[in-house]
Motif scaffolding. Structure first.
Motif, PDB file in Angstrom:
ATOM      1  N   GLY A   1      24.501   0.824 -24.002  1.00  0.00           N
ATOM      2  CA  GLY A   1      23.192   0.611 -24.554  1.00  0.00           C
ATOM      3  C   GLY A   1      22.325   1.639 -24.158  1.00  0.00           C
ATOM      4  N   PHE A   2      21.396   2.036 -25.307  1.00  0.00           N
ATOM      5  CA  PHE A   2      20.412   3.192 -24.886  1.00  0.00           C
ATOM      6  C   PHE A   2      21.091   4.438 -24.692  1.00  0.00           C
ATOM      7  CE2 PHE A   2      18.345  -0.892 -23.774  1.00  0.00           C
ATOM      8  CZ  PHE A   2      17.679  -1.151 -25.061  1.00  0.00           C
ATOM      9  N   ARG A   3      22.291   4.861 -25.317  1.00  0.00           N
ATOM     10  CA  ARG A   3      22.919   5.950 -24.994  1.00  0.00           C
ATOM     11  C   ARG A   3      23.257   6.707 -26.238  1.00  0.00           C
ATOM     12  NH1 ARG A   3      27.769   5.498 -20.939  1.00  0.00           N
ATOM     13  NH2 ARG A   3      27.489   7.733 -21.258  1.00  0.00           N
ATOM     14  N   PRO A   4      23.215   8.184 -26.330  1.00  0.00           N
ATOM     15  CA  PRO A   4      23.590   8.847 -27.587  1.00  0.00           C
ATOM     16  C   PRO A   4      25.206   8.569 -27.851  1.00  0.00           C
ATOM     17  CG  PRO A   4      22.455  10.187 -26.004  1.00  0.00           C
ATOM     18  CD  PRO A   4      22.802   8.958 -25.069  1.00  0.00           C
ATOM     19  N   ARG A   5      25.062   8.487 -29.122  1.00  0.00           N
ATOM     20  CA  ARG A   5      26.449   8.184 -29.664  1.00  0.00           C
ATOM     21  C   ARG A   5      27.289   6.868 -29.373  1.00  0.00           C
ATOM     22  NH1 ARG A   5      25.705  13.243 -28.681  1.00  0.00           N
ATOM     23  NH2 ARG A   5      26.590  13.103 -26.612  1.00  0.00           N
TER      24      ARG A   5
END
Length: 470
Positions: free
Chosen positions: A142-146
């Motif tokens: 969750g809510f992380r790049p890529r």
């Protein structure tokens, strides 16, 4: 004039961001760097951050200033914000609290900081995210790049296909309101050595909250759910849970505060749930919602809106969960009241916007779940027929004339118009289905089945449909 001011402000910000790469700010910040605040307060970083805030739009905070107001004054505000940050004089404003209904009932508190505070939070995120991102567990999505729902569902399918077919679902009660500030800052301090940045985060966490009735509340714990920095802070806190699960050798998928652990038996799932509850409540001072936590089979799960069906050969289908099916049925019912007072064209246009957005996410369902979309499409068509019937058929003779005008035979029109049943029963009679056949809807109304096929085109090699659209 306002649009011109916003355009000139945007042009100023774009010009400032061009210096970002040349200044080396695109490179990740180094752990232990004691001059992180200089990176946060650099002109290219602040310009990039405000452009992010502009793209995200968002409502005004307590001070009433909109995003456009701040952007239009960017040439004056950016040097001022930079100076206040570097001299340690920057103080976050109050946070406006709004309540939004939760799909499962109840309300969720959303904190809306002032635009300038969102700007500073975004500037901090651009610098701090590269510091912490490499340390997060690969099972955190969750809510992380890529990373996101796509990667989370891929992990779920992998664990289920390996035989871990019991799911320990842990729901944290009001997680964002229960984060312990000291524990959070202590974990941040392991990688952030610039005490000025930690002090700035602490001041943001302590910002007072203004309730809808105007009452001010001091914040002793929790993070403001609504600011750009909150997702990163939540991942920093829950990374401790990820480390504990990894230490125990468990397979898990975490998306923000939704934790799902995969085990081979119901009995071992019960043990994991009990021990994990003790860890979360005893060591991390969080609260587990016992009513929403439990050990379930894939068919009864609700992970990111989906449940799962495991085949004999280890194949895993992704389907709509029971909760998601109830939600869309309730939403469609609310959007298609029998007493609809405007034109049917307006109704269909509003439904199209909602259904396209909904399918943009739930396109991840497998082809095995298409029958559910067929059912929803058919149910929606019938609800619209019932609305049309109510609008034109207040008198049987009016409905009879309307159906005849739509090319329906005398017999079918009469049996529909003078039927003794209500609008819902008559909406499915041949008179209405002949007057408004499926083809009529296909030209006007978004079809869930058609949208699913559009997002999941057949592969050129095998003709099989992709599980997930690229």
């Amino acid at each position: 004039m306002q649009s011109e001011d916003v355009s000139s402000g945007r042009a100023y910000l774009v010009q400032k961001t061009r210096a970002r790469k040349a200044s080396g700010l695109d490179a990740p910040a180094v752990t232990g760097d004691e001059r992180l605040l200089e990176q946060v307060a650099s002109e290219p970083n602040l310009a990039q951050a405000l452009l992010h805030v502009l793209r995200n739009h968002g409502a005004a905070g307590v001070d009433g200033k909109s995003v456009e107001d701040v952007v239009s004054h960017a040439p004056k505000l950016l040097p001022l914000v930079r100076r206040e940050l570097l001299k340690g004089r920057y103080r976050p404003g109050d946070i406006r609290r709004v309540w939004i209904p939760k799909p499962g009932g109840g309300r969720r508190g959303l904190g809306i900081p002032n635009v300038v505070d969102r700007w500073v939070s975004q500037a901090m995120l651009l610098v701090l995210e590269p510091v912490f991102e490499p340390t997060f567990h690969e099972s955190s999505h969750g809510f992380r790049p890529r990373r996101g729902a796509e990667t989370a569902l891929a992990d779920v399918r992998s664990f289920l296909s390996e035989g871990f077919t019991w799911i320990v679902s842990v729901d944290l009660s009001a997680f964002f309101d229960r984060v312990n500030h000291q524990r959070l800052l202590a974990r941040m301090g392991r990688r952030v050595k610039d005490g000025r940045v930690l002090a700035l985060v602490h001041r943001m966490l302590k910002a007072e909250v203004v309730l809808p009735d105007g009452t001010k509340v001091t914040t002793e714990e929790g993070t403001p759910q609504g600011g750009p920095l909150s997702p990163l802070l939540s991942n920093i806190v829950l990374d401790e849970v990820d480390g504990e699960l990894q230490r125990r050798g468990l397979r898990f998928v975490r998306y923000a505060d939704d934790i799902n652990v995969f085990v081979r038996s119901e009995r071992s799932g019960g043990r994991v749930l009990d021990s994990l509850t003790r860890f979360l409540e005893g060591r991390m001072r969080l609260k587990v919602n016992q009513g929403k936590s439990g050990v379930v089979l894939p068919e009864k799960s609700h992970i990111l809106g989906f449940c799962f069906r495991v085949g004999r050969e280890g194949t895993v289908d992704v389907l709509l969960s029971d909760k998601t099916r109830r939600r869309i049925s309730e939403r469609i019912k609310a959007m298609t009241p029998r007493t609809w007072g405007r034109s049917v064209e307006d109704l269909i246009q509003g439904l199209g916007v909602y259904l396209k957005g909904w399918m943009g996410y739930f396109r991840r369902c497998s082809a095995a779940g298409l029958w559910r979309f067929h059912c929803e499409d058919a149910h929606l068509r019938r609800r619209i027929r019932a609305i049309i019937l109510c609008q034109v058929g207040r008198r049987p003779r009016f409905l009879f004339r309307h159906l005849r005008g739509r090319g329906v035979s005398v017999g079918l029109a009469a049996r529909t118009a003078w039927a003794s049943r209500g609008a819902w029963e008559r909406s499915n009679r041949q008179g209405m289905t002949r007057a408004y056949p499926n083809a009529w809807f296909h030209e006007r109304l978004v079809s869930l089945v058609t949208e699913w096929h559009r997002h999941n085109p057949p592969t050129q090699a095998s003709g099989q449909r992709l599980l997930f659209a690229p």
